[in-house]
Each structure stands twice: as C-alpha cells, then as structure tokens.
Design a protein around this motif. Structure first.
Motif, PDB file in Angstrom:
ATOM      1  N   LYS A   1     -84.539  57.985 -17.551  1.00 20.30           N
ATOM      2  CA  LYS A   1     -85.337  59.077 -18.113  1.00 20.30           C
ATOM      3  C   LYS A   1     -85.205  59.127 -19.637  1.00 20.30           C
ATOM      4  N   SER A   2     -84.033  58.872 -20.119  1.00 19.10           N
ATOM      5  CA  SER A   2     -83.815  58.963 -21.565  1.00 19.10           C
ATOM      6  C   SER A   2     -84.503  57.840 -22.323  1.00 19.10           C
ATOM      7  N   SER A   3     -84.760  56.722 -21.641  1.00 16.65           N
ATOM      8  CA  SER A   3     -85.366  55.587 -22.338  1.00 16.65           C
ATOM      9  C   SER A   3     -86.863  55.486 -22.093  1.00 16.65           C
ATOM     10  N   THR A   4     -87.427  56.426 -21.343  1.00 14.48           N
ATOM     11  CA  THR A   4     -88.846  56.381 -21.021  1.00 14.48           C
ATOM     12  C   THR A   4     -89.643  57.136 -22.068  1.00 14.48           C
ATOM     13  N   PRO A   5     -90.704  56.533 -22.593  1.00 14.40           N
ATOM     14  CA  PRO A   5     -91.546  57.264 -23.564  1.00 14.40           C
ATOM     15  C   PRO A   5     -92.138  58.498 -22.912  1.00 14.40           C
ATOM     16  N   ALA A   6     -92.234  59.561 -23.677  1.00 16.12           N
ATOM     17  CA  ALA A   6     -92.720  60.827 -23.139  1.00 16.12           C
ATOM     18  C   ALA A   6     -94.159  60.724 -22.667  1.00 16.12           C
ATOM     19  N   ASN A   7     -94.950  59.844 -23.286  1.00 17.55           N
ATOM     20  CA  ASN A   7     -96.365  59.758 -22.932  1.00 17.55           C
ATOM     21  C   ASN A   7     -96.669  58.585 -22.000  1.00 17.55           C
ATOM     22  N   PHE A   8     -95.614  58.064 -21.325  1.00 18.26           N
ATOM     23  CA  PHE A   8     -95.840  56.924 -20.427  1.00 18.26           C
ATOM     24  C   PHE A   8     -96.665  57.365 -19.221  1.00 18.26           C
ATOM     25  N   GLN A   9     -97.757  56.675 -18.959  1.00 15.95           N
ATOM     26  CA  GLN A   9     -98.630  57.009 -17.842  1.00 15.95           C
ATOM     27  C   GLN A   9     -99.216  55.738 -17.249  1.00 15.95           C
ATOM     28  N   LEU A  10     -99.630  55.871 -15.967  1.00 14.20           N
ATOM     29  CA  LEU A  10    -100.389  54.821 -15.304  1.00 14.20           C
ATOM     30  C   LEU A  10    -101.835  55.268 -15.230  1.00 14.20           C
ATOM     31  N   SER A  11    -102.732  54.370 -15.528  1.00 14.00           N
ATOM     32  CA  SER A  11    -104.143  54.711 -15.382  1.00 14.00           C
ATOM     33  C   SER A  11    -104.504  54.755 -13.905  1.00 14.00           C
ATOM     34  N   SER A  12    -105.639  55.387 -13.610  1.00 14.69           N
ATOM     35  CA  SER A  12    -106.093  55.465 -12.223  1.00 14.69           C
ATOM     36  C   SER A  12    -106.299  54.083 -11.634  1.00 14.69           C
ATOM     37  N   GLU A  13    -106.868  53.173 -12.412  1.00 16.51           N
ATOM     38  CA  GLU A  13    -107.107  51.821 -11.917  1.00 16.51           C
ATOM     39  C   GLU A  13    -105.797  51.107 -11.609  1.00 16.51           C
ATOM     40  N   GLN A  14    -104.813  51.280 -12.507  1.00 15.59           N
ATOM     41  CA  GLN A  14    -103.516  50.653 -12.268  1.00 15.59           C
ATOM     42  C   GLN A  14    -102.847  51.224 -11.014  1.00 15.59           C
ATOM     43  N   PHE A  15    -102.939  52.544 -10.852  1.00 16.03           N
ATOM     44  CA  PHE A  15    -102.323  53.182  -9.684  1.00 16.03           C
ATOM     45  C   PHE A  15    -103.020  52.735  -8.395  1.00 16.03           C
ATOM     46  N   CYS A  16    -104.365  52.687  -8.441  1.00 14.59           N
ATOM     47  CA  CYS A  16    -105.124  52.270  -7.247  1.00 14.59           C
ATOM     48  C   CYS A  16    -104.870  50.811  -6.910  1.00 14.59           C
ATOM     49  N   SER A  17    -104.583  50.007  -7.926  1.00 16.05           N
ATOM     50  CA  SER A  17    -104.285  48.598  -7.681  1.00 16.05           C
ATOM     51  C   SER A  17    -102.870  48.427  -7.130  1.00 16.05           C
ATOM     52  N   ALA A  18    -101.922  49.215  -7.673  1.00 15.93           N
ATOM     53  CA  ALA A  18    -100.531  49.113  -7.215  1.00 15.93           C
ATOM     54  C   ALA A  18    -100.369  49.670  -5.807  1.00 15.93           C
ATOM     55  N   PHE A  19    -101.139  50.732  -5.507  1.00 14.08           N
ATOM     56  CA  PHE A  19    -101.073  51.357  -4.183  1.00 14.08           C
ATOM     57  C   PHE A  19    -102.477  51.360  -3.582  1.00 14.08           C
ATOM     58  N   PRO A  20    -102.908  50.230  -3.035  1.00 20.42           N
ATOM     59  CA  PRO A  20    -104.304  50.098  -2.590  1.00 20.42           C
ATOM     60  C   PRO A  20    -104.656  50.958  -1.376  1.00 20.42           C
ATOM     61  N   TYR A  21    -103.640  51.519  -0.697  1.00 26.65           N
ATOM     62  CA  TYR A  21    -103.917  52.326   0.496  1.00 26.65           C
ATOM     63  C   TYR A  21    -103.367  53.743   0.318  1.00 26.65           C
ATOM     64  N   HIS A  22    -103.644  54.373  -0.822  1.00 32.33           N
ATOM     65  CA  HIS A  22    -103.171  55.741  -1.034  1.00 32.33           C
ATOM     66  C   HIS A  22    -104.360  56.701  -1.073  1.00 32.33           C
ATOM     67  N   ILE A  23    -104.059  57.984  -0.814  1.00 28.38           N
ATOM     68  CA  ILE A  23    -105.069  59.044  -0.872  1.00 28.38           C
ATOM     69  C   ILE A  23    -104.430  60.235  -1.575  1.00 28.38           C
ATOM     70  N   ILE A  24    -105.162  60.833  -2.513  1.00 32.10           N
ATOM     71  CA  ILE A  24    -104.704  62.067  -3.164  1.00 32.10           C
ATOM     72  C   ILE A  24    -105.756  63.137  -2.897  1.00 32.10           C
ATOM     73  N   PHE A  25    -105.302  64.296  -2.392  1.00 33.99           N
ATOM     74  CA  PHE A  25    -106.230  65.395  -2.121  1.00 33.99           C
ATOM     75  C   PHE A  25    -105.552  66.714  -2.467  1.00 33.99           C
ATOM     76  N   ASP A  26    -106.384  67.735  -2.719  1.00 36.22           N
ATOM     77  CA  ASP A  26    -105.852  69.023  -3.159  1.00 36.22           C
ATOM     78  C   ASP A  26    -105.653  69.959  -1.978  1.00 36.22           C
ATOM     79  N   ALA A  27    -105.295  71.209  -2.272  1.00 30.96           N
ATOM     80  CA  ALA A  27    -104.996  72.183  -1.228  1.00 30.96           C
ATOM     81  C   ALA A  27    -106.218  72.518  -0.390  1.00 30.96           C
ATOM     82  N   GLU A  28    -107.436  72.316  -0.949  1.00 32.46           N
ATOM     83  CA  GLU A  28    -108.672  72.568  -0.197  1.00 32.46           C
ATOM     84  C   GLU A  28    -109.148  71.317   0.536  1.00 32.46           C
ATOM     85  N   LEU A  29    -108.301  70.295   0.582  1.00 30.36           N
ATOM     86  CA  LEU A  29    -108.582  69.038   1.278  1.00 30.36           C
ATOM     87  C   LEU A  29    -109.725  68.258   0.645  1.00 30.36           C
ATOM     88  N   ASN A  30    -109.934  68.445  -0.662  1.00 30.54           N
ATOM     89  CA  ASN A  30    -110.906  67.631  -1.385  1.00 30.54           C
ATOM     90  C   ASN A  30    -110.230  66.340  -1.833  1.00 30.54           C
TER      91      ASN A  30
END
Length: 665
Positions: free
Chosen positions: A237-266
C-alpha cells in the motif's frame, strides 16, 4: 449431509449402528425400515429422502431414542466416517479455524457436486454475534435436520481443531427463497480450548503484545501479535501510487467472465467473453434478470438474498446465448461497500470435455490463471473412475445376491439330502469320505402299516391312494421332527423309524413310544378313499442291537441290518388295528417312565417262537383304545416293577421261549 440423496448416507447409518450397537440390532432396524441391504446401500446410487428418513426413523424407534438425539449422534459420527474414508485431508485443509472452515463448506459442496450429480446441499453462513460468539446460519430445504449440524459442529471442533463447542439454537424460521421453502436455523457457537476460556471470532483488537495459539488442522502454532505502524503492515500500500487504476478494458480483459451490477440489479459492466455470448449485452440499459438466472443457491435474484449466501459458490446461467445450451458461470459474489455495487467474478462451469463441445468453448477461452482448465481434465478422469466404481458397486451387489441365492439353493439341496440320509452320513459323502458300517448296541425300531391296505388299493384309483398316503406320511414326518426320531424309509403302506441311529443315545425307547402314540391319533384324522371312514394302522416296536450303513452308489440308501429289524417287523405284523405292539426289551426300557401298558398273553411269533408281548396304551393318561378283546384288560404302569419277570439280554431259554433276542423268565 451434502450427499444426502446418495447411498453413502445409508452406509454411514449402518456403520454407526453396527459399531455402537452390534449386527443383531442393525438387522432389527433394517427389517423395521423396510429397506433392502442389497438395493438401498449402493454408495453411488441416489435414493429419495423418504428412504433416508424411513431408515433414521427406524433407528429412533428400535433404539427407543428421540429423533433429535439420533440425528445429533449421526452428525457427530458423520465426520468420523468422512475422516476415515478419504476425506480427511480435504476437511483438515478447508480452513485454519472454525469460522473459515464453515465459510468454505459451500465451496466444498460445489466441488463435490462435480462427482455427485443432482445433490441438494444445505448452505452455511457465519457472522459475529454481540458477544463475539459465532452465529452460524444454516439453510436447508429439508426441515428438521438441524440436530445434525449440532453434532457435526461439535465433532469438527473436537476432532479437527481440538476445541470443545457449546452450541445452542437461537432461532428458527421458514423463508421462501427461489420458489422453495427453506428452513433457516441460527446457532450460537462458543468454542473453549485448553489454553483460554473463550474463542473470539472477531480477531485481536488490543495494543498490547498477545500470544495466541491458533488451533489449525495442521497443529498448534504460536503467533505473537505486536502493535505496529499501519503502513508497515501493508508495504504494498505504501508503494502504490494514489492514482493507480485499471481501465475498464484492462479489467474486462483480465477478468473476461465478471459482472458488476448495482443495488437495483442494473448491469454496469461485463467481461468481454460474456458480451460475446449474446446480443442482449449491447442494450444501453440491462437488468440482471434479463440476461442472467441464478442456478445456485436456489433463490430469487436480489441483493438481499445474495448477501445471505455471500460465502456460497454461485452458479449463474447466461440466457439467450448463441449456442444451443446456455452457458453456466461459476464464481464468487463480492459486495463493494464503498460504491454499493456487487461484483461477480467467475469462469465457465464446465465439468467435462463434452460440455466444452456443447457450449462451443475451448480451453483457450479460459484464462491461464483459472484452474478450470485443470479441473475439466481431472474431472473427466474422475467421472470415468466414478462410473467404474459405480459399475463395480453394482456388480458386487449382484454377486452378493447371486451368492445368497446359491447359498439358499445349497441349503435347499442339503435339506433334501438330509431328508434322504442322516446329516452326519450325508456330510461324509459330500466330502468324498467312505461311510463305514457302524454297530449300535441298543436302538428302538418302529414299523407301521395300514390295516386292509390291499383292499383299499384294489377299490380305489392310484391317485386316491397316493393322496391318502401323502396326507398320512406328511403327518408322520412332522411327528419325527417333534420327537427326534429318524425316518428310515417307507415301502408302500409301511413306515419305519428308529431312535438311537445315527446318533447313539441311551434314551431311545421313550421318543419312539411317544411317536407311536401320536401317530395312532394322527392316522385317525386321515380317511379312507374307499369308505370315507378314518383309517387304522398297526404299530410294532422292538429294542435291540443293529448295524447301520450306506448301501449302493447310485441313489445310496441308509439301511439297518440285524435281527432287531426282523423282530420289530414281527411286532407290527402280529399286532392289532389301532394298537401299539411292543416287545419285552422295549417294555423293559420303558419301565423307568410313566407309560401305561397292557400285558398280552404269550403267543407264537413267526421265526421267534413264543413271546410275552405288551400293548402300549398311553403315557400318564390312557389313549382312546379300539373296541377289541383287550379293551377290558388291566393297565400297568411301567415304572411299577412286575414281580416274577426277569429279562436276560443276549440269551435264549429254550424252555421258556424261542426268541434269539431276549427271554422272559
């Protein structure tokens, strides 16, 4: 419990009863349950819940125990059974403590579902109570089985984590989940170890140095918890840049079978492999229910229900796919508290190479880090092994049935053989041994025949004669079993029995005498086909030495030889209808018992000369006598000595009688 529909549960009950109460008790319980040892205890066969409940109910009834007690003991023994039958390493590595052990039970059920098809496992969920105790939530579609959990949890603490469990039921309710009613039981669990009074499931929250002994499946290990800088606890945690992020494309490529939905099931985001399955994912607004269906756990799709089973393995079917068979995803639900979103991370649920072909999926479509690749290949081998084991189990059962059938037929054959030959002699012949002729110093022989049998035979059809003889001899055969005498043979209307052969005994005359009295009464129950009136028989009895042996190779017969046989036959031929004619030697052997005798006048016996013989008329009480010249004769009890009578065995007094067997003086 996770294989409740399989025969393994029945096998656990059987082993539990036989180990603790013995084989005889188990056979009683099995008979009460109505189940069959051969058909209802195949490990890889599925059975209805009714069969299982019927078996457990029979255990409770026969042992006179409450059903809850039986279920609790079963839960305790179930763990012992699993540890001894190949599941020990799997269970000991399931979790480092009780909390993690229970949290991963649903994952274990999911793994076992690959081998045990169509199972309906329960679900477990843990949370921390107000007193830092473990609150165990138990969901099942089978009501009334919660005592199993009590015994199981106590056994896990004792045998795996070396702790003593105190478990009580806090509350019970019935909930409608996925269109099915499920029993929801909440248990309160405290664990006590030998080193500290209570076990907290909330972790260590103190600034002081604390030494904790963690009771794990591998063994005890000591961990020192020291107050440290929060930054030092997580160097990454101490060595990670504060603004480190994965783009949506990178996340979808790394986890090709994932689903994200909200409390209303959207649906907010999907992996690119899921998007490729159907055109429905191109819609700007997509509800979870439009594209997915939860297969397991069995529940309605809602955030609340997902949170109830958050530690379970989820099976989600992707609807409206381009392939003939919908793809099922297997994975984990994670609630993102900060963003109030639920994320599902999984992979295709594929259990065999055939499913790969049906879904048009290739191993290359599965990420390299995903163990599904290895599981497919391993499970393919496991399925083949289970098929072999199932066939072996069924073949073994069939062999057992065949063995039992052969044993039954062997018993029938032996029984038939023992009816033709004495058991001792028959066993010698079966073993290929030669049966030597044997001499018996004292035996009692009986002959009987039907009065006017020749006349009856001439006047009736052969079938009527056979039916009459069969009726009569069936009664006599039953009497031989009652009185312990051996049936030698029947020739026409003649019936011959002996006592003292082939097993020598000193008490041989009384059984034959009682047999003779009963056969006179039973013969009166059989009617002549000519006149319709009861038939009459003559009975003759004599006591003396014989030689017995097997004669012939084809259809061998066990025969008696000696003058005693001839004399017994003479007693019968010189007898009277409805009477039992006995010789002096038989009379002498009956003197020690309370038989009733009538003395007959001295008469000439063919081939024997003159003999003083007797009529046996009863034991203690006289039987119904025929109306003849001897009806009015006085009755003498055999246990009252008769003065002036002396029997000399092995001698002949020519002045008194010509018998070669005995003399009366």
């Amino acid at each position: 419990l996770f294989i409740c529909q399989y025969g393994q549960i029945h096998c656990v009950v059987r082993e539990l009863v036989t180990v603790k109460f013995g084989q005889e008790t188990w056979e009683t319980i099995l008979a009460e349950s109505g189940l069959n040892e051969d058909d209802h205890f195949l490990v890889f066969n599925q059975y209805t819940d009714d069969d299982t409940f019927q078996l457990v109910g029979a255990v409770a009834k026969c042992l006179d125990l409450p059903l809850t007690t039986v279920l609790e003991v079963f839960g305790d023994y179930f763990l012992t059974y699993c540890l001894r039958h190949g599941y020990d390493k799997m269970l000991r590595t399931l979790g480092s403590d009780m909390w993690n052990f229970i949290q991963n039970l649903d994952s274990l059920h999911s793994l076992l579902a690959l081998s045990y098809k169509n199972i309906t496992p329960p679900s477990f969920r843990c949370e921390t109570g107000p007193n830092k105790e473990l609150l165990l939530h138990y969901y099942t579609v089978r009501p009334g089985l919660y005592p199993i959990v009590i015994g199981l949890v106590q056994a896990v603490g004792r045998d795996i984590f070396k702790q003593t469990a105190e478990i009580t039921v806090l509350e019970q309710s019935t909930e409608e989940i996925g269109g099915k009613k499920q029993e929801h039981t909440v248990f309160q669990v405290f664990y006590i170890s030998s080193h500290f009074n209570s076990h907290s499931f909330d972790g260590c929250k103190t600034d002081e140095d604390i030494t904790i002994e963690r009771l794990s499946p591998i063994g005890a290990e000591t961990v020192t918890a020291c107050p440290v800088d929060p930054i030092q606890m997580c160097p990454f945690k101490s060595s990670t840049p504060a603004n480190f992020q994965l783009s949506s494309e990178q996340f979808c490529s790394a986890f090709p079978y994932h689903i994200i939905f909200d409390a209303e099931l959207n649906v907010k985001q999907c992996g690119f492999k899921i998007k490729a399955l159907s055109s429905v994912f191109s819609q700007p607004v997509l509800k979870m229910k439009q594209a997915f269906q939860i297969i397991h756990p069995n529940m309605s799709l809602s955030i609340l229900n997902i949170k109830k089973f958050i530690n379970s393995v989820f099976f989600i079917s992707v609807l409206k796919t381009k392939e003939k068979k919908n793809m099922t995803l297997k994975g984990q639900m994670i609630w993102l508290e900060d963003s109030q979103h639920m994320i599902f991370i999984g992979s295709p649920r594929i259990t065999s190479l055939n499913e790969l072909l049906e879904m048009n999926v290739y191993l290359s479509d599965i990420p390299l880090y995903d163990v599904t690749r290895e599981l497919v290949l391993l499970n393919q081998q496991r399925i083949a092994e289970i098929d072999i084991a199932k066939k072996l189990d069924e073949t073994t059962t069939e062999l057992k049935k065949t063995s039992k059938a052969l044993e039954s037929e062997k018993k029938k054959t032996d029984m038939l053989l023992y009816q033709m030959l004495p058991q001792k002699v028959a066993n010698q012949l079966k073993n290929g041994q030669q049966v030597e002729a044997e001499k018996f110093d004292q035996v009692t022989i009986l002959f009987s025949d039907i009065v006017t049998f020749t006349t009856i035979s001439a006047a009736c059809s052969p079938l009527d004669i056979v039916n009459m003889l069969n009726n009569l001899y069936e009664r006599f055969d039953n009497l031989t079993n009652q009185h312990g005498v051996y049936k030698v043979e029947t020739i026409g209307d003649a019936y011959m029995v002996v006592c003292g052969v082939p097993e020598s005994t000193k008490n041989h005359a009384p059984p034959v005498a009682r047999f003779a009295l009963d056969m006179i009464q039973d013969a009166a129950q059989v009617k002549s086909p000519k006149t319709g009136k009861p038939i009459q028989i003559r009975v003759g009895v004599h006591t003396g030495p014989v030689v017995a042996g097997v004669v012939g190779v084809k259809m061998p017969r066990y025969c008696l030889f000696g003058d005693t046989v001839n004399t017994a036959s003479r007693m019968e031929s010189h007898g009277l209808p409805g009477r039992i004619h006995i010789s002096p030697t038989t009379y002498h052997d009956l003197k020690r018992h309370e038989f009733l005798i009538k003395r007959r006048e001295e008469m000439h016996i063919k081939g024997k000369g003159k003999m003083s013989t007797y009529f046996l008329v009863g034991e203690k009480h006289p039987m119904k006598e025929p109306m003849d010249a001897y009806t009015q004769f006085a009755i003498t009890k055999t246990n009252v000595p008769i003065s002036g009578a002396r029997i000399i065995y092995g001698h002949m007094d020519p002045g008194k009688m010509a018998s070669k067997t005995c003399s009366v003086m």
